[in-house]
Design an enzyme around this catalytic site. Structure first.
Site, PDB file in Angstrom:
ATOM      1  N   CYS A 152       3.103   0.511   1.531  1.00 49.33           N
ATOM      2  CA  CYS A 152       3.266   0.602   0.072  1.00 49.33           C
ATOM      3  C   CYS A 152       4.397   1.535  -0.339  1.00 49.33           C
ATOM      4  CB  CYS A 152       1.941   1.024  -0.538  1.00 49.33           C
ATOM      5  SG  CYS A 152       0.622  -0.036   0.071  1.00 49.33           S
ATOM      6  N   HIS A 287       2.328   7.008  -7.839  1.00 41.64           N
ATOM      7  CA  HIS A 287       1.839   5.920  -6.995  1.00 41.64           C
ATOM      8  C   HIS A 287       0.530   5.432  -7.635  1.00 41.64           C
ATOM      9  CE1 HIS A 287       1.436   3.419  -3.567  1.00 41.64           C
ATOM     10  NE2 HIS A 287       0.453   4.074  -2.994  1.00 41.64           N
ATOM     11  N   GLU A 298      -2.694  12.829  -5.010  1.00 40.48           N
ATOM     12  CA  GLU A 298      -1.424  12.810  -5.739  1.00 40.48           C
ATOM     13  C   GLU A 298      -1.467  13.759  -6.943  1.00 40.48           C
ATOM     14  OE1 GLU A 298      -0.098   8.956  -7.084  1.00 40.48           O
ATOM     15  OE2 GLU A 298       1.962   9.679  -7.323  1.00 40.48           O
ATOM     16  N   LYS A 317      -0.012   0.791 -12.448  1.00 39.42           N
ATOM     17  CA  LYS A 317      -0.891  -0.090 -11.651  1.00 39.42           C
ATOM     18  C   LYS A 317      -2.134  -0.552 -12.402  1.00 39.42           C
ATOM     19  CE  LYS A 317       0.773   1.055  -7.028  1.00 39.42           C
ATOM     20  NZ  LYS A 317       1.677   2.210  -7.169  1.00 39.42           N
ATOM     21  N   HIS A 322      -1.805  -3.383  -7.476  1.00 42.49           N
ATOM     22  CA  HIS A 322      -1.017  -2.736  -6.434  1.00 42.49           C
ATOM     23  C   HIS A 322      -0.258  -3.793  -5.633  1.00 42.49           C
ATOM     24  CE1 HIS A 322       0.567  -0.197  -3.559  1.00 42.49           C
ATOM     25  NE2 HIS A 322      -0.510   0.345  -3.023  1.00 42.49           N
ATOM     26  N   PHE A 381       0.054   3.258   3.795  1.00 36.44           N
ATOM     27  CA  PHE A 381      -0.802   3.350   4.984  1.00 36.44           C
ATOM     28  C   PHE A 381       0.102   3.661   6.179  1.00 36.44           C
ATOM     29  CE2 PHE A 381      -4.489   0.321   3.559  1.00 36.44           C
ATOM     30  CZ  PHE A 381      -4.919   1.293   2.679  1.00 36.44           C
TER      31      PHE A 381
END
Lengths: 395, 79
Positions: A152, A287, A298, A317, A322, A381
């Site tokens: 991502c 994010h 975050e 998002k 996402h 990830f």
């Protein structure tokens, strides 16, 4: 940006998103309602025919590549002809997965009809470098053509690396961005079984009741250009890339490092690269996936980097879901649009910010602001962290 | 020539190679006249195998560079 002293202008960008095709439709979508009622959000009634010479070419491009080609066309329509040596125009692209729809479809063909029926186009359609390769081939860009595949964080890393090709003097222009279209039945099941997806089927970043993300898709492509050359040819400049950071948590395959220490270090790297102090950042495009772990880490990281008086933060998002490797690209586009419209889009669906988060999340409706340097974060990830700082162009 | 067989053959070519029906003459060369590359032809042969329930090993394809030769190959397998 550190390098040989060249500044980086963005002179065009295109967007293919579930909330709108084309950058201004995308913006309208960002101001609209958030997602709910599904684990996934996909582009409805996608029609690639305007972007291909014929049905054969179109059929041989996975949807992930089709989105990239469509966004690239919009970006290059804006930038106009790039009057540079073709060997000095690069294509640095990002995707999390690549042509997964093609792979899954061909696995079904093999099981049902045997291996003799597997398409000879499977490989060039599924490979994750196909979208970037397709852009370079279509336009004859013969500079470096590389694809970054960091889940991502891919598009954020691609934009940073693309900008550096210009900062260091290797390229005069680079097409960059990210694309994703991977919500196949198998991939959705994988994310679902690892409990990454929202069980309530609502994307609500930083909300106290967030419980996972909604699986999205899309693409955005940017024309990056050496700023002095862009000015010289009279190109319209939508923004400037001031710096980028990239590092790794080296902690866990899916969970962020405790306290967001990797994210903290990454944002600091981007600030250092841009030559900015933390108080010069005027917006954080998060994010903000809507997963419990990401958003907690975050928010903590943003507070650690920017202090108690931290800048307004938003996550798109809630609207886009996402889109994995395309996230950083759609979010960079949202940042440029926030400059143009002098509004920070709200974090859709979010109503009650988690009490432990001491950050200023924009919720409810768009917030008026005086555009300034903005940091956009994406984390993947594998522990990949990416931050990029984009600013309005000031001569 | 079995027109019904040729119509089925043509339909495969139109679908897979995305060429106009008018270009599908027996003399038409795949590469020069129809703009088809080697992967196009692999996909076309697969479609023909599927349509006619035949098997065409790669060795049978040597020298098959025109629509007519390909159709003859299919005809020989069908009958």
């Amino acid at each position: 940006m550190q390098g040989a002293g060249h500044r980086i202008a963005i002179t065009g960008y295109g967007v293919v998103a579930t909330c709108g095709i084309g950058k201004q439709n995308f913006w309208k979508g960002l101001l609209g309602p958030g997602l709910s009622g599904s684990h996934t959000v996909e582009i409805e009634n996608w029609d690639a025919t305007p972007y291909y010479a014929g049905p054969k070419e179109m059929r041989r491009a996975d949807r992930c590549e089709q989105y990239a080609i469509a966004a690239a066309q919009e970006a290059l329509d804006q930038s106009g002809d790039l009057p540079y040596d073709r060997s000095r125009i690069g294509t640095i692209f990002g995707t999390g997965i690549g042509g997964l729809r093609t792979l899954e479809g061909q696995v079904e063909v093999r099981v049902a009809k045997g291996k003799e029926r597997v398409s000879p186009f499977l490989v060039p359609m599924m490979m994750s470098n196909a979208p970037g390769a397709a852009i370079s081939m279509r336009y004859g860009f013969q500079g470096p053509s590389e694809t970054i595949c960091t889940a991502c964080a891919a598009a954020t890393h691609a934009l940073g690396y693309a900008a550096r090709q210009i900062a260091w003097g290797r390229c005069d222009a680079v097409l960059s961005g990210g694309a994703e279209s991977a919500a196949t039945i198998t991939a959705v099941a994988g994310f679902e079984n690892m409990t990454a997806l929202s069980t309530t089927m609502v994307s609500k970043p930083f909300d106290a009741t967030r419980d996972g993300f909604v699986f999205g898709e899309g693409a955005a492509v940017f024309v990056l250009e050496r700023l002095d050359l862009a000015v010289k040819r009279g190109a319209k400049i939508y923004g400037e890339i001031l710096g980028a950071g990239s590092n790794a948590d080296a902690h866990h395959i899916t969970a962020p490092s405790p306290g967001g220490v990797g994210a903290i270090a990454c944002m600091k790297l981007a600030l250092e690269d841009a030559g900015l102090n933390a108080d010069q950042i005027k917006q954080v495009n998060a994010h903000g996936t809507s997963t419990p772990l990401n958003d907690a880490a975050e928010a903590h990281a943003v507070e650690a980097v920017f202090g108690s008086n931290n800048p307004p933060m938003t996550s798109i998002k809630g609207v886009t879901g996402h889109p994995l490797g395309a996230a950083g690209a759609l979010e960079a586009a949202a940042v440029l649009l926030s400059f143009e419209h002098k509004l920070i889009p709200p974090t859709a669906n979010t109503t009650v910010i988690a009490s432990e988060m001491k950050v200023d999340i924009v919720t409810g409706k768009a917030r008026a602001w005086t555009p300034g340097p903005t940091i956009s974060n994406n984390f993947g990830f594998g522990g990949h962290n990416g931050s990029i700082i984009i600013a309005p162009f000031v001569n | 020539m079995d027109q019904q067989l040729f119509d089925r053959f043509k339909k495969c070519a139109i679908d897979v190679l995305a060429v106009d029906a008018g270009k599908l003459t027996l003399e038409a060369k795949f590469k020069e006249d129809l703009g088809s590359d080697s992967l196009d032809l692999v996909e076309f042969v697969m479609a023909l195998e599927e349509e006619f329930g035949i098997s065409v090993p790669e060795s049978d394809l040597d020298g098959v560079d025109t629509v007519g030769k390909a159709f003859n190959l299919v005809t020989s397998k069908v009958s």
